[in-house]
Design an enzyme around this catalytic site. Structure first.
Site, PDB file in Angstrom:
ATOM      1  N   LYS A 110     -18.648  59.146  84.123  1.00 29.75           N
ATOM      2  CA  LYS A 110     -19.610  58.088  84.458  1.00 29.75           C
ATOM      3  C   LYS A 110     -20.581  57.826  83.312  1.00 29.75           C
ATOM      4  CE  LYS A 110     -19.288  58.568  89.466  1.00 29.75           C
ATOM      5  NZ  LYS A 110     -19.842  59.229  90.655  1.00 29.75           N
ATOM      6  N   LYS A 189      -5.143  54.359  87.669  1.00 31.84           N
ATOM      7  CA  LYS A 189      -5.717  54.662  88.978  1.00 31.84           C
ATOM      8  C   LYS A 189      -6.593  53.500  89.451  1.00 31.84           C
ATOM      9  CE  LYS A 189      -9.357  56.896  91.275  1.00 31.84           C
ATOM     10  NZ  LYS A 189     -10.697  57.367  91.278  1.00 31.84           N
ATOM     11  N   LYS A 192     -13.007  51.013  91.358  1.00 33.24           N
ATOM     12  CA  LYS A 192     -14.025  49.982  91.112  1.00 33.24           C
ATOM     13  C   LYS A 192     -14.421  49.957  89.651  1.00 33.24           C
ATOM     14  CE  LYS A 192     -17.011  51.725  94.045  1.00 33.24           C
ATOM     15  NZ  LYS A 192     -16.294  52.442  95.094  1.00 33.24           N
TER      16      LYS A 192
HETATM   17  P1  ADP Z   1     -13.871  54.235  93.125  1.00 32.20           P
HETATM   18  O1  ADP Z   1     -13.006  55.043  92.185  1.00 32.20           O
HETATM   19  O2  ADP Z   1     -13.311  52.858  93.328  1.00 32.20           O
HETATM   20  O3  ADP Z   1     -15.319  54.224  92.729  1.00 32.20           O
HETATM   21  P2  ADP Z   1     -14.667  56.139  95.069  1.00 32.20           P
HETATM   22  O4  ADP Z   1     -14.865  57.127  93.966  1.00 32.20           O
HETATM   23  O5  ADP Z   1     -15.855  55.589  95.755  1.00 32.20           O
HETATM   24  O6  ADP Z   1     -13.761  54.946  94.535  1.00 32.20           O
HETATM   25  O7  ADP Z   1     -13.673  56.798  96.113  1.00 32.20           O
HETATM   26  C1  ADP Z   1     -13.839  56.874  97.510  1.00 32.20           C
HETATM   27  C2  ADP Z   1     -12.686  57.673  98.103  1.00 32.20           C
HETATM   28  O8  ADP Z   1     -11.453  56.994  97.880  1.00 32.20           O
HETATM   29  C3  ADP Z   1     -12.511  59.068  97.502  1.00 32.20           C
HETATM   30  O9  ADP Z   1     -12.111  60.000  98.500  1.00 32.20           O
HETATM   31  C4  ADP Z   1     -11.434  58.881  96.483  1.00 32.20           C
HETATM   32  O10 ADP Z   1     -10.717  60.060  96.233  1.00 32.20           O
HETATM   33  C5  ADP Z   1     -10.559  57.826  97.135  1.00 32.20           C
HETATM   34  N1  ADP Z   1      -9.908  56.997  96.118  1.00 32.20           N
HETATM   35  C6  ADP Z   1     -10.489  56.060  95.329  1.00 32.20           C
HETATM   36  N2  ADP Z   1      -9.590  55.488  94.508  1.00 32.20           N
HETATM   37  C7  ADP Z   1      -8.399  56.080  94.774  1.00 32.20           C
HETATM   38  C8  ADP Z   1      -7.076  55.916  94.263  1.00 32.20           C
HETATM   39  N3  ADP Z   1      -6.805  55.031  93.322  1.00 32.20           N
HETATM   40  N4  ADP Z   1      -6.100  56.688  94.771  1.00 32.20           N
HETATM   41  C9  ADP Z   1      -6.372  57.586  95.740  1.00 32.20           C
HETATM   42  N5  ADP Z   1      -7.593  57.789  96.267  1.00 32.20           N
HETATM   43  C10 ADP Z   1      -8.604  57.056  95.808  1.00 32.20           C
END
Ligand code: ADP
Ligand code: TRP
Length: 320
Positions: A110, A189, A192
Site C-alpha cells: 500500500k 489479481k 480495486k
Molecule cells: P481489494 O483488493 O479490491 O481492495 P479487499 O482487499 O477489500 O479487495 O478484499 C476484500 C476481500 O475479498 C478479502 O477477503 C480478499 O481476500 C477478497 N478478495 C479481493 N480480491 C480478490 C481476488 N481477486 N481473488 C480472491 N479474493 C479476493
C-alpha cells in the site's frame, strides 16, 4: 464452531470480493455460528471522504444481504458498533513486535502504491487480530491475500497466551483453493487498487463494456487460443455450468472462435449468475429500514459476545 469474517467498505463489491470472501462466508453460515462484519474502522485507513465511507458501508451491507447473508443465521454488524475492538487492539499492540508488522506485505504494497504511511495502516493487522480474537473465532474465511494477517493474528494470540495464560483461542484461516485468486480485466489479481475490477452490481451496459474490454492476446480467430492464464476462462469457470465451461475450453483449443464471442458468453453467464442477487438487492434498496434493523440487532449480539471475552482479557492483563 464460530466463523468470523470482515470486509472493508472501501469501494464497490467486485467479483474478487464475492468469490474470494463473500460466497465462502455465505456457504459457511450453515455450518456454525457465523459473525460477519463491515470493517469500517479499517476502511478509515484509506477512505478519507466521510460521505463516501457512509455510502460504501450502507451499500456493502445491502450487497452482502443481497448475496445471501442470512441475518437469521449469521450475526451481521458494523465493526465500529463494537467499541471493545479498539480497546483489544491497543492491548494487543503492546505485545506486538515491530518486526512482525514490518514484514507484512499489505503495508509495504500500500505504501509502495503511494498511500500515506500512517500508523493506522501500519497497525492494520493488529486491529484485524482484535476483530478475530474478540469473538473467540475458530474459522476465518478470506481470500489468499489475507493469509499473512491470519498468521499475525495467531502469533499475537500465542504471545498473549504465553505471557498471560490461556486467554485466546487460536483461529484457523479458511482459504478455498478454487477461488483463492480471481483474475481481473488484465489477468492480474482482481483488485480495486489495480483498476481491473468487474463490479457485480454494475449496470448491464457498463458490465458488458467492461467484460468486452478484458485484455487478450493477438491470436487470430481461426487459430487455437492458449487456455492457461486466460482471464476469460478463469472467470467463466466461476459462473458457468461445468458443461459450458468444458465446451469453452474445447472451443479455445479448437480455434475458429474469436475472443469477442468468448467474452459475450462470459457476459451472459455473469449477468445470469447474479440475477437473483440483483432482484433481492432491489427489494432491499426499497426498504432501507430493514438493513438498519439487521445491523442494529447484529451490533447488540456482537457486543454481548465480546463482553465476556473482553472481561477475560482485562483480568488476564491486570486491568481488572
Ligand atoms: P481489494 O483488493 O479490491 O481492495 P479487499 O482487499 O477489500 O479487495 O478484499 C476484500 C476481500 O475479498 C478479502 O477477503 C480478499 O481476500 C477478497 N478478495 C479481493 N480480491 C480478490 C481476488 N481477486 N481473488 C480472491 N479474493 C479476493
Ligand atoms: N483485512 C480484511 C480485508 O482487507 C478485512 C478484515 C478486517 C477482516 N478484519 C477482519 C477479514 C477480520 C477477516 C477477519 O479484506
Amino acid at each position: 464452531m464460530r466463523i468470523l469474517s470482515g470486509i472493508q467498505p472501501s469501494g464497490k463489491l467486485h467479483l474478487g470480493n464475492y468469490f474470494g470472501m463473500m460466497r465462502p462466508a455465505i456457504e459457511l453460515q450453515e455450518q456454525g455460528e457465523a459473525l460477519y462484519f463491515i470493517a469500517d474502522l479499517h476502511a478509515l485507513t484509506t477512505v478519507r471522504d466521510p460521505a463516501a465511507l457512509r455510502n460504501y458501508t450502507r451499500e456493502l451491507a445491502i450487497d452482502f444481504l443481497a448475496c445471501g447473508l442470512d441475518p437469521a443465521r449469521a450475526c451481521f454488524f458494523r465493526q465500529s458498533d463494537v467499541p471493545a475492538v479498539t480497546e483489544l487492539a491497543w492491548i494487543l499492540s503492546t505485545v506486538t513486535p515491530m518486526g512482525l508488522l514490518e514484514r507484512c506485505h499489505s503495508y509495504k504494497d500500500k505504501t509502495a502504491r503511494g498511500l500515506a504511511a500512517s500508523h493506522g495502516l501500519f497497525a492494520y493487522p493488529v486491529l484485524m487480530a482484535a476483530d478475530i480474537l474478540l469473538y473467540d473465532s475458530d474459522l476465518v474465511p478470506v481470500g489468499r491475500d489475507q493469509k499473512q494477517h491470519l498468521e499475525v493474528t495467531r502469533d499475537l494470540a500465542i504471545k498473549v497466551n504465553e505471557l498471560y495464560g490461556d486467554v485466546f483461542k487460536l483461529p484457523e484461516p479458511s482459504i478455498r483453493a478454487d477461488t483463492a485468486l480471481v483474475p481481473g480485466l488484465d489477468g492480474a489479481k482482481m483488485s480495486k487498487s489495480y483498476g481491473n475490477t468487474i463490479e457485480i452490481f454494475e449496470e448491464e451496459k457498463v458490465l458488458k463494456k467492461k467484460i468486452m474490454g478484458i485484455k487478450t492476446d493477438s491470436t487470430p480467430v481461426e487459430e487455437p487460443k492458449p487456455t492457461e492464464d486466460s482471464a476469460i476462462l478463469g472467470l467463466y469457470k466461476l459462473m458457468a455450468g461445468e458443461g459450458d465451461y468444458a465446451a469453452m475450453v474445447e472451443a479455445f483449443r479448437a480455434g475458429g472462435t474469436g475472443y469477442g464471442d468468448f467474452k459475450k458468453a462470459l457476459f451472459a453467464a455473469t449477468w445470469e449468475y447474479f440475477a437473483p442477487m440483483r432482484a433481492r438487492r432491489a427489494e432491499l434498496l426499497a426498504d432501507p429500514g430493514q438493513v438498519d434493523e439487521v445491523l442494529r440487532a447484529g451490533a447488540e449480539k456482537a457486543n454481548a459476545l465480546a463482553g465476556p471475552v473482553m472481561a477475560r482479557v482485562r483480568r488476564a492483563v491486570g486491568l481488572a
